[in-house]
Design a protein around this motif. Structure first.
Motif, PDB file in Angstrom:
ATOM      1  N   GLN A  62      34.364  47.925  23.273  1.00  0.00           N
ATOM      2  CA  GLN A  62      35.544  47.193  22.808  1.00  0.00           C
ATOM      3  C   GLN A  62      36.750  47.483  23.703  1.00  0.00           C
ATOM      4  O   GLN A  62      37.517  46.567  24.046  1.00  0.00           O
ATOM      5  CB  GLN A  62      35.842  47.567  21.365  1.00  0.00           C
ATOM      6  CG  GLN A  62      34.796  47.065  20.368  1.00  0.00           C
ATOM      7  CD  GLN A  62      35.079  47.518  18.949  1.00  0.00           C
ATOM      8  OE1 GLN A  62      36.041  48.270  18.708  1.00  0.00           O
ATOM      9  NE2 GLN A  62      34.257  47.060  18.009  1.00  0.00           N
ATOM     10  N   ASP A  63      36.923  48.743  24.105  1.00  0.00           N
ATOM     11  CA  ASP A  63      38.023  49.080  25.024  1.00  0.00           C
ATOM     12  C   ASP A  63      37.871  48.357  26.346  1.00  0.00           C
ATOM     13  O   ASP A  63      38.856  47.821  26.896  1.00  0.00           O
ATOM     14  CB  ASP A  63      38.062  50.595  25.259  1.00  0.00           C
ATOM     15  CG  ASP A  63      38.483  51.357  24.011  1.00  0.00           C
ATOM     16  OD1 ASP A  63      39.073  50.727  23.105  1.00  0.00           O
ATOM     17  OD2 ASP A  63      38.206  52.574  23.927  1.00  0.00           O
ATOM     18  N   ALA A  64      36.661  48.319  26.856  1.00  0.00           N
ATOM     19  CA  ALA A  64      36.446  47.631  28.134  1.00  0.00           C
ATOM     20  C   ALA A  64      36.688  46.143  27.996  1.00  0.00           C
ATOM     21  O   ALA A  64      37.240  45.498  28.903  1.00  0.00           O
ATOM     22  CB  ALA A  64      35.023  47.899  28.626  1.00  0.00           C
ATOM     23  N   ASP A  65      36.317  45.574  26.870  1.00  0.00           N
ATOM     24  CA  ASP A  65      36.551  44.139  26.640  1.00  0.00           C
ATOM     25  C   ASP A  65      38.048  43.857  26.558  1.00  0.00           C
ATOM     26  O   ASP A  65      38.550  42.869  27.124  1.00  0.00           O
ATOM     27  CB  ASP A  65      35.836  43.716  25.360  1.00  0.00           C
ATOM     28  CG  ASP A  65      35.771  42.205  25.224  1.00  0.00           C
ATOM     29  OD1 ASP A  65      36.008  41.504  26.231  1.00  0.00           O
ATOM     30  OD2 ASP A  65      35.483  41.726  24.113  1.00  0.00           O
ATOM     31  N   ALA A  66      38.792  44.742  25.853  1.00  0.00           N
ATOM     32  CA  ALA A  66      40.247  44.551  25.748  1.00  0.00           C
ATOM     33  C   ALA A  66      40.915  44.693  27.115  1.00  0.00           C
ATOM     34  O   ALA A  66      41.852  43.951  27.459  1.00  0.00           O
ATOM     35  CB  ALA A  66      40.822  45.560  24.762  1.00  0.00           C
ATOM     36  N   GLU A  67      40.456  45.643  27.907  1.00  0.00           N
ATOM     37  CA  GLU A  67      40.996  45.826  29.251  1.00  0.00           C
ATOM     38  C   GLU A  67      40.764  44.579  30.099  1.00  0.00           C
ATOM     39  O   GLU A  67      41.631  44.145  30.875  1.00  0.00           O
ATOM     40  CB  GLU A  67      40.347  47.042  29.889  1.00  0.00           C
ATOM     41  CG  GLU A  67      40.760  47.279  31.341  1.00  0.00           C
ATOM     42  CD  GLU A  67      42.231  47.599  31.498  1.00  0.00           C
ATOM     43  OE1 GLU A  67      42.765  47.422  32.616  1.00  0.00           O
ATOM     44  OE2 GLU A  67      42.867  47.994  30.506  1.00  0.00           O
ATOM     45  N   LEU A  68      39.601  43.955  29.944  1.00  0.00           N
ATOM     46  CA  LEU A  68      39.325  42.742  30.717  1.00  0.00           C
ATOM     47  C   LEU A  68      40.242  41.610  30.288  1.00  0.00           C
ATOM     48  O   LEU A  68      40.777  40.862  31.137  1.00  0.00           O
ATOM     49  CB  LEU A  68      37.845  42.349  30.527  1.00  0.00           C
ATOM     50  CG  LEU A  68      37.409  41.067  31.235  1.00  0.00           C
ATOM     51  CD1 LEU A  68      37.629  41.159  32.746  1.00  0.00           C
ATOM     52  CD2 LEU A  68      35.961  40.745  30.919  1.00  0.00           C
ATOM     53  N   ARG A  69      40.466  41.472  28.985  1.00  0.00           N
ATOM     54  CA  ARG A  69      41.364  40.402  28.535  1.00  0.00           C
ATOM     55  C   ARG A  69      42.801  40.653  29.023  1.00  0.00           C
ATOM     56  O   ARG A  69      43.498  39.721  29.444  1.00  0.00           O
ATOM     57  CB  ARG A  69      41.321  40.331  27.007  1.00  0.00           C
ATOM     58  CG  ARG A  69      39.987  39.816  26.456  1.00  0.00           C
ATOM     59  CD  ARG A  69      40.124  39.402  24.988  1.00  0.00           C
ATOM     60  NE  ARG A  69      40.596  40.526  24.170  1.00  0.00           N
ATOM     61  CZ  ARG A  69      39.787  41.384  23.560  1.00  0.00           C
ATOM     62  NH1 ARG A  69      38.479  41.257  23.688  1.00  0.00           N
ATOM     63  NH2 ARG A  69      40.277  42.364  22.825  1.00  0.00           N
ATOM     64  N   ASP A  70      43.240  41.925  28.973  1.00  0.00           N
ATOM     65  CA  ASP A  70      44.588  42.247  29.470  1.00  0.00           C
ATOM     66  C   ASP A  70      44.703  41.949  30.958  1.00  0.00           C
ATOM     67  O   ASP A  70      45.725  41.416  31.432  1.00  0.00           O
ATOM     68  CB  ASP A  70      44.883  43.718  29.180  1.00  0.00           C
ATOM     69  CG  ASP A  70      46.343  44.074  29.456  1.00  0.00           C
ATOM     70  OD1 ASP A  70      47.172  43.138  29.500  1.00  0.00           O
ATOM     71  OD2 ASP A  70      46.639  45.259  29.639  1.00  0.00           O
ATOM     72  N   ALA A  71      43.679  42.251  31.731  1.00  0.00           N
ATOM     73  CA  ALA A  71      43.709  41.973  33.164  1.00  0.00           C
ATOM     74  C   ALA A  71      43.747  40.474  33.419  1.00  0.00           C
ATOM     75  O   ALA A  71      44.400  39.991  34.357  1.00  0.00           O
ATOM     76  CB  ALA A  71      42.495  42.601  33.825  1.00  0.00           C
ATOM     77  N   GLN A  72      43.046  39.718  32.608  1.00  0.00           N
ATOM     78  CA  GLN A  72      43.081  38.255  32.778  1.00  0.00           C
ATOM     79  C   GLN A  72      44.479  37.686  32.504  1.00  0.00           C
ATOM     80  O   GLN A  72      44.961  36.799  33.221  1.00  0.00           O
ATOM     81  CB  GLN A  72      42.031  37.618  31.855  1.00  0.00           C
ATOM     82  CG  GLN A  72      40.589  37.905  32.277  1.00  0.00           C
ATOM     83  CD  GLN A  72      39.580  37.406  31.264  1.00  0.00           C
ATOM     84  OE1 GLN A  72      39.963  37.072  30.118  1.00  0.00           O
ATOM     85  NE2 GLN A  72      38.313  37.351  31.659  1.00  0.00           N
ATOM     86  N   ARG A  73      45.146  38.209  31.449  1.00  0.00           N
ATOM     87  CA  ARG A  73      46.501  37.756  31.166  1.00  0.00           C
ATOM     88  C   ARG A  73      47.466  38.159  32.284  1.00  0.00           C
ATOM     89  O   ARG A  73      48.340  37.381  32.688  1.00  0.00           O
ATOM     90  CB  ARG A  73      46.980  38.324  29.833  1.00  0.00           C
ATOM     91  CG  ARG A  73      46.273  37.712  28.623  1.00  0.00           C
ATOM     92  CD  ARG A  73      46.973  38.101  27.342  1.00  0.00           C
ATOM     93  NE  ARG A  73      46.897  39.545  27.103  1.00  0.00           N
ATOM     94  CZ  ARG A  73      45.960  40.126  26.366  1.00  0.00           C
ATOM     95  NH1 ARG A  73      45.004  39.401  25.812  1.00  0.00           N
ATOM     96  NH2 ARG A  73      45.963  41.429  26.188  1.00  0.00           N
ATOM     97  N   ALA A  74      47.285  39.372  32.824  1.00  0.00           N
ATOM     98  CA  ALA A  74      48.147  39.805  33.937  1.00  0.00           C
ATOM     99  C   ALA A  74      47.922  38.940  35.163  1.00  0.00           C
ATOM    100  O   ALA A  74      48.868  38.651  35.917  1.00  0.00           O
ATOM    101  CB  ALA A  74      47.859  41.271  34.251  1.00  0.00           C
ATOM    102  N   LEU A  75      46.719  38.481  35.359  1.00  0.00           N
ATOM    103  CA  LEU A  75      46.449  37.592  36.492  1.00  0.00           C
ATOM    104  C   LEU A  75      47.164  36.259  36.334  1.00  0.00           C
ATOM    105  O   LEU A  75      47.718  35.714  37.302  1.00  0.00           O
ATOM    106  CB  LEU A  75      44.934  37.370  36.621  1.00  0.00           C
ATOM    107  CG  LEU A  75      44.489  36.403  37.713  1.00  0.00           C
ATOM    108  CD1 LEU A  75      44.922  36.892  39.102  1.00  0.00           C
ATOM    109  CD2 LEU A  75      42.970  36.183  37.664  1.00  0.00           C
ATOM    110  N   ILE A  76      47.194  35.745  35.124  1.00  0.00           N
ATOM    111  CA  ILE A  76      47.893  34.468  34.903  1.00  0.00           C
ATOM    112  C   ILE A  76      49.388  34.629  35.172  1.00  0.00           C
ATOM    113  O   ILE A  76      50.025  33.776  35.827  1.00  0.00           O
ATOM    114  CB  ILE A  76      47.640  33.979  33.463  1.00  0.00           C
ATOM    115  CG1 ILE A  76      46.128  33.664  33.266  1.00  0.00           C
ATOM    116  CG2 ILE A  76      48.488  32.762  33.148  1.00  0.00           C
ATOM    117  CD1 ILE A  76      45.773  33.322  31.841  1.00  0.00           C
TER     118      ILE A  76
END
Length: 486
Positions: free
Chosen positions: A127-141
């Motif tokens: 779950q932490d890794a999934d949240a980190e991926l979503r946060d990285a995707q938002r930072a990319l946008i």
């Protein structure tokens, strides 16, 4: 007077005794002289005829049988081991020595507490890794939007620089205004470069988050597998042996706790000599799929099963000789893996061969042939196989002839025998008896001997009937003359 009479009587008896002794000595001396003066009597010698058992070299097609000894094996045999360690929490009722199990049946369950806790931790990390991926995707946008805004601002700064340069060319603007516009445009380009670096960092963050998520997914799979390994199921139908685990016991990782054997998938392994192995090869040198039978003697009851040779060992083990062969069994009811059995293999059929007792063939592969006059002669044959108490020979030119079935040191070439056919076989034709003609004097002497002899009346009548014939069997004449001693 009495003394004189007794003395004369004693002298008389002594004289008589002496006379008798002299007369007896004279008789003995005469008999000895007469005996010494006689010519020695000769008795006709009869030829010795030995009775022998016989056999016939009958050409036929025979399938030799090779005998070996082997061990039954199961083609499906599995060591059951625990993939993880722990306390045995549940045990199947069939997990006992000789227990029968079916495919997919639960055998035992190890305490899953540790495995479930590890799985929960891995799921939280996932779950932490999934949240980190979503946060990285938002930072990319956001980084992409900031780069777009910086590029737009840089475009406006470039346009302002162009206007300032145009005004300076027409003499309206000043050099300081142009320099200020150039500085502002350079700052805008530096801002665009910074936003591009931020965008690259956001993309790298996404890659790292994706990799971390993949690692956590792998950890999740391992944790789920570890949890599943706490339950052990039967991979196929069979019976259990060497069971060493019980409820409440503790097992370690990779510990052997039982063996699962399929009793319906049996094969036999047996070793043959190199010479026997060559008999099982075809013209191309390939091992033939020869049929065979295995037998197990159990308290006088023979268990048998049919099979077929399937393969051979690839190499000869150290210290071993011959060849190790394997054969599949069609139906092995009553057999179990580990049984020591007798293997009988059918070799390729042999044509124009004969089956005779082993006692009929000598060590130099010769036999004693019985001729027309029942006299023996020596013949050479080829010994091909030994079949228990019998042998298979190639008779060659002696096909169909009668031979001695049981040789002995008393038998040899030229000896006359009396053949005895085996029970159930056609009797061996006896040679015609030798006949002789008698002169009248010899015939009369034989008739007198038979007539005066002490024989049964029926025997006398039979012999006298033969003596009245013109030709008489030589054996009868020799027997009578040996008895009368002439």
């Amino acid at each position: 007077m009495r003394f004189l009479r007794r003395s004369l009587t004693g002298v008389f008896l002594l004289a008589v005794t002496l006379a008798v002794l002299v007369w007896a000595g004279s008789l003995i001396n005469g008999a000895v002289q007469a005996k010494l003066g006689q010519e020695p009597r000769s008795f006709p010698q009869r030829e010795r005829v030995l009775a022998v058992n016989v056999a016939t070299l009958t050409p036929q097609v025979i399938t030799p049988e090779m005998t070996a000894f082997g061990e039954l094996l199961s083609r499906r045999r599995l060591d059951l081991r625990s993939a993880t360690g722990g306390t045995v929490q549940e045990v199947s009722d069939a997990l006992i020595e000789g227990g029968t199990v079916t495919q997919g049946q639960l055998l035992l369950r190890i305490d899953p507490t540790d495995a479930q806790a590890a799985l929960s931790r891995v799921r939280a990390d996932l779950q932490d890794a999934d949240a980190e991926l979503r946060d990285a995707q938002r930072a990319l946008i956001l980084a992409q939007d900031e780069l777009t805004a910086a590029e737009a601002q840089s475009t406006l700064r470039d346009q302002a620089l162009t206007r300032a340069q145009d005004l300076a060319t027409r003499g309206v603007g000043t050099a300081a205004a142009v320099e200020t516009a150039e500085f502002t445009a350079s700052s805008a380009q530096a801002a665009v470069l910074t936003r591009r670096q931020a965008l690259a960092s956001a993309q790298a963050r996404i890659d790292q988050a994706t990799t971390a998520l993949a690692r956590q997914q792998i950890n999740l799979s391992e944790a789920e597998r570890d949890l599943a390994d706490t339950e052990i199921y039967a991979p196929f139908d069979g019976q259990l042996s060497n069971v060493t685990v019980s409820l409440g016991g503790r097992v370690t990782a990779n510990e052997l706790f039982a063996q699962l054997v399929d009793p319906t998938q049996l094969e036999v392994s047996f070793r043959v000599s190199t010479s026997q192995y060559t008999r099982l090869l075809d013209a191309r040198g390939q091992l033939v799929s020869a049929p065979l039978q295995v037998a197990l003697d159990v308290a006088g009851l023979d268990l048998t099963a049919a099979g077929q040779i399937t393969r051979e060992s690839a190499a000869v083990a150290s210290g071993q000789t011959g060849r190790l062969l394997f054969a599949d069994l069609d139906s092995a009811v009553g057999f179990r893996a580990g049984d020591f059995v007798t293997v009988r293999i059918d070799e390729p059929a042999l044509e124009n061969v004969a089956l005779v007792p082993a006692t009929a063939v000598a060590a130099d592969e010769t036999v004693l042939l019985i001729g027309d006059d029942n006299r023996l002669s020596v013949g050479q044959v080829d010994l091909l196989r030994r079949q228990g108490d019998d042998v298979i020979v190639a008779p060659g030119a002696y096909a169909g002839q009668v031979i001695v079935a049981e040789r002995s040191p008393l038998l040899g070439a030229g000896i006359k025998v009396d053949p005895i056919a085996p029970a159930g076989a056609a009797p061996v034709a006896a040679a015609a008896p030798e006949m002789v003609k008698l002169d009248p004097e010899r015939r009369a002497r034989l008739v007198t001997f038979v007539t005066e002899g002490r024989m049964p009346d029926e025997v006398k009548a039979r012999i006298l009937g033969q003596l009245e014939q013109e030709e008489i069997p030589a054996e009868t004449v020799a027997r009578l003359e040996s008895r009368m001693g002439s």
